[in-house]
Design a protein around this motif. Sequence first.
Motif, PDB file in Angstrom:
ATOM      1  N   SER A  92       0.828  -1.207   0.000  1.00 62.77           N
ATOM      2  CA  SER A  92       0.000   0.000   0.000  1.00 62.77           C
ATOM      3  C   SER A  92       0.863   1.258   0.000  1.00 62.77           C
ATOM      4  N   ILE A  93       1.947   1.233   0.763  1.00 64.03           N
ATOM      5  CA  ILE A  93       2.845   2.388   0.827  1.00 64.03           C
ATOM      6  C   ILE A  93       3.461   2.658  -0.533  1.00 64.03           C
ATOM      7  N   ILE A  94       3.887   1.596  -1.204  1.00 67.40           N
ATOM      8  CA  ILE A  94       4.511   1.753  -2.516  1.00 67.40           C
ATOM      9  C   ILE A  94       3.555   2.379  -3.527  1.00 67.40           C
ATOM     10  N   SER A  95       2.292   2.038  -3.421  1.00 64.26           N
ATOM     11  CA  SER A  95       1.316   2.499  -4.427  1.00 64.26           C
ATOM     12  C   SER A  95       0.578   3.779  -4.035  1.00 64.26           C
ATOM     13  N   SER A  96       0.775   4.276  -2.833  1.00 67.93           N
ATOM     14  CA  SER A  96      -0.002   5.442  -2.373  1.00 67.93           C
ATOM     15  C   SER A  96       0.899   6.599  -1.958  1.00 67.93           C
ATOM     16  N   GLU A  97       0.888   7.661  -2.751  1.00 64.97           N
ATOM     17  CA  GLU A  97       1.640   8.860  -2.412  1.00 64.97           C
ATOM     18  C   GLU A  97       1.105   9.501  -1.143  1.00 64.97           C
ATOM     19  N   GLU A  98      -0.194   9.451  -0.961  1.00 62.02           N
ATOM     20  CA  GLU A  98      -0.812  10.028   0.238  1.00 62.02           C
ATOM     21  C   GLU A  98      -0.343   9.318   1.503  1.00 62.02           C
ATOM     22  N   LEU A  99      -0.263   8.004   1.449  1.00 67.09           N
ATOM     23  CA  LEU A  99       0.191   7.231   2.603  1.00 67.09           C
ATOM     24  C   LEU A  99       1.662   7.502   2.882  1.00 67.09           C
ATOM     25  N   ARG A 100       2.473   7.626   1.838  1.00 70.17           N
ATOM     26  CA  ARG A 100       3.888   7.929   2.021  1.00 70.17           C
ATOM     27  C   ARG A 100       4.062   9.295   2.685  1.00 70.17           C
ATOM     28  N   ALA A 101       3.262  10.252   2.264  1.00 65.97           N
ATOM     29  CA  ALA A 101       3.345  11.589   2.861  1.00 65.97           C
ATOM     30  C   ALA A 101       2.949  11.566   4.333  1.00 65.97           C
ATOM     31  N   ALA A 102       1.943  10.776   4.660  1.00 69.62           N
ATOM     32  CA  ALA A 102       1.485  10.679   6.053  1.00 69.62           C
ATOM     33  C   ALA A 102       2.565  10.059   6.940  1.00 69.62           C
ATOM     34  N   ILE A 103       3.252   9.046   6.428  1.00 72.08           N
ATOM     35  CA  ILE A 103       4.325   8.397   7.187  1.00 72.08           C
ATOM     36  C   ILE A 103       5.488   9.354   7.393  1.00 72.08           C
ATOM     37  N   LYS A 104       5.834  10.121   6.345  1.00 75.19           N
ATOM     38  CA  LYS A 104       6.920  11.092   6.464  1.00 75.19           C
ATOM     39  C   LYS A 104       6.613  12.112   7.554  1.00 75.19           C
ATOM     40  N   THR A 105       5.375  12.578   7.594  1.00 74.16           N
ATOM     41  CA  THR A 105       4.967  13.557   8.609  1.00 74.16           C
ATOM     42  C   THR A 105       5.020  12.953  10.006  1.00 74.16           C
ATOM     43  N   LYS A 106       4.561  11.725  10.132  1.00 68.51           N
ATOM     44  CA  LYS A 106       4.491  11.066  11.431  1.00 68.51           C
ATOM     45  C   LYS A 106       5.874  10.773  12.000  1.00 68.51           C
ATOM     46  N   THR A 107       6.849  10.531  11.133  1.00 65.58           N
ATOM     47  CA  THR A 107       8.191  10.141  11.584  1.00 65.58           C
ATOM     48  C   THR A 107       9.203  11.281  11.489  1.00 65.58           C
ATOM     49  N   GLU A 108       8.726  12.497  11.293  1.00 65.00           N
ATOM     50  CA  GLU A 108       9.609  13.645  11.087  1.00 65.00           C
ATOM     51  C   GLU A 108      10.587  13.846  12.244  1.00 65.00           C
ATOM     52  N   SER A 109      10.123  13.642  13.483  1.00 68.80           N
ATOM     53  CA  SER A 109      10.946  13.963  14.654  1.00 68.80           C
ATOM     54  C   SER A 109      12.126  13.020  14.844  1.00 68.80           C
ATOM     55  N   PHE A 110      12.045  11.798  14.285  1.00 67.60           N
ATOM     56  CA  PHE A 110      13.182  10.881  14.438  1.00 67.60           C
ATOM     57  C   PHE A 110      13.596  10.246  13.109  1.00 67.60           C
ATOM     58  N   LYS A 111      13.436  11.022  12.025  1.00 69.45           N
ATOM     59  CA  LYS A 111      13.786  10.492  10.708  1.00 69.45           C
ATOM     60  C   LYS A 111      15.285  10.252  10.550  1.00 69.45           C
ATOM     61  N   ASP A 112      16.101  10.968  11.348  1.00 70.59           N
ATOM     62  CA  ASP A 112      17.550  10.779  11.247  1.00 70.59           C
ATOM     63  C   ASP A 112      17.997   9.387  11.683  1.00 70.59           C
ATOM     64  N   LEU A 113      17.124   8.667  12.405  1.00 72.57           N
ATOM     65  CA  LEU A 113      17.472   7.329  12.881  1.00 72.57           C
ATOM     66  C   LEU A 113      17.004   6.230  11.949  1.00 72.57           C
ATOM     67  N   LEU A 114      16.098   6.550  11.043  1.00 69.80           N
ATOM     68  CA  LEU A 114      15.469   5.520  10.219  1.00 69.80           C
ATOM     69  C   LEU A 114      16.129   5.413   8.849  1.00 69.80           C
ATOM     70  N   PRO A 115      16.074   4.240   8.216  1.00 69.06           N
ATOM     71  CA  PRO A 115      16.813   3.992   6.971  1.00 69.06           C
ATOM     72  C   PRO A 115      16.150   4.580   5.737  1.00 69.06           C
ATOM     73  N   GLU A 116      17.008   5.101   4.855  1.00 70.68           N
ATOM     74  CA  GLU A 116      16.515   5.672   3.599  1.00 70.68           C
ATOM     75  C   GLU A 116      17.032   4.919   2.378  1.00 70.68           C
ATOM     76  N   THR A 117      18.218   4.347   2.470  1.00 66.91           N
ATOM     77  CA  THR A 117      18.778   3.590   1.346  1.00 66.91           C
ATOM     78  C   THR A 117      18.658   2.095   1.613  1.00 66.91           C
ATOM     79  N   LYS A 118      18.898   1.307   0.587  1.00 67.36           N
ATOM     80  CA  LYS A 118      18.795  -0.147   0.719  1.00 67.36           C
ATOM     81  C   LYS A 118      19.791  -0.683   1.741  1.00 67.36           C
TER      82      LYS A 118
END
Length: 227
Positions: A92-118
């Motif tokens: 669902s995340i892969i196919s939904s831009e809206e869901l991806r945006a919601a996750i980005k907003t929710k995890t903004e405060s600790f995004k530096d700890l979470l993985p971005e590359t493979k």
Amino acid sequence: MNSSEVAILGFILLFPVVDFINEKYKSNNKIFEYLKIASFIWLPTIFLVYLYSDNKLSVVDFGFHIENNWQNILFISLLFIAIIYLFLLIRSIISSEELRAAIKTKTESFKDLLPETKNEMLVFTLIVSVTAGICEELIFRAYLFTLIDNHMGIVAAIVLSSIIFGLWHIYLGWQEVIRTSVMGAIFCCIYIITGNIIIPILIHIFVDVYSGLMFYFAVRKSDKIIN
């Protein structure tokens, strides 16, 4: 209580200070930071397991056995359902831009700890999440919770061990301290209900993997682009 156990307790209580200082000197290389954090947590855990195996701890049973009862069957079944749900959620995340945006907003405060590359995702999943699940459950539930329970009772054990667990995440802010304290209390309850440490470890690993994979698929970047 011998001097070695006092040293372990001292580390558990002082680790938030060490982690807070370490946060001020954090590098921009997430993989390096992942490995550093894992090393910090594995060292006292290995020492704790050594003392446990050598009968030098006040706590004599970490609950390494899993009995064939309805509680364990229930939690294992729920874990399998949660894993299936995670795979469906990733689709669902892969196919939904809206869901991806919601996750980005929710995890903004600790995004530096979470993985971005493979590569970051693989290290976070296979090393950080597994380390947190094994080490933190052994330290906080198998050992600290049981130790406090033996001296002050089960309610005090849940509250105190969960607060200390939450303080291990103080570098993320007080909101995260509260959230992880609540999670600690939940893990204590799972430990009490199941009577073993294996299932809390597996669930803890899943929770961390869940957070990492959700963020990765919401914001993932191509290694080719980054490099």
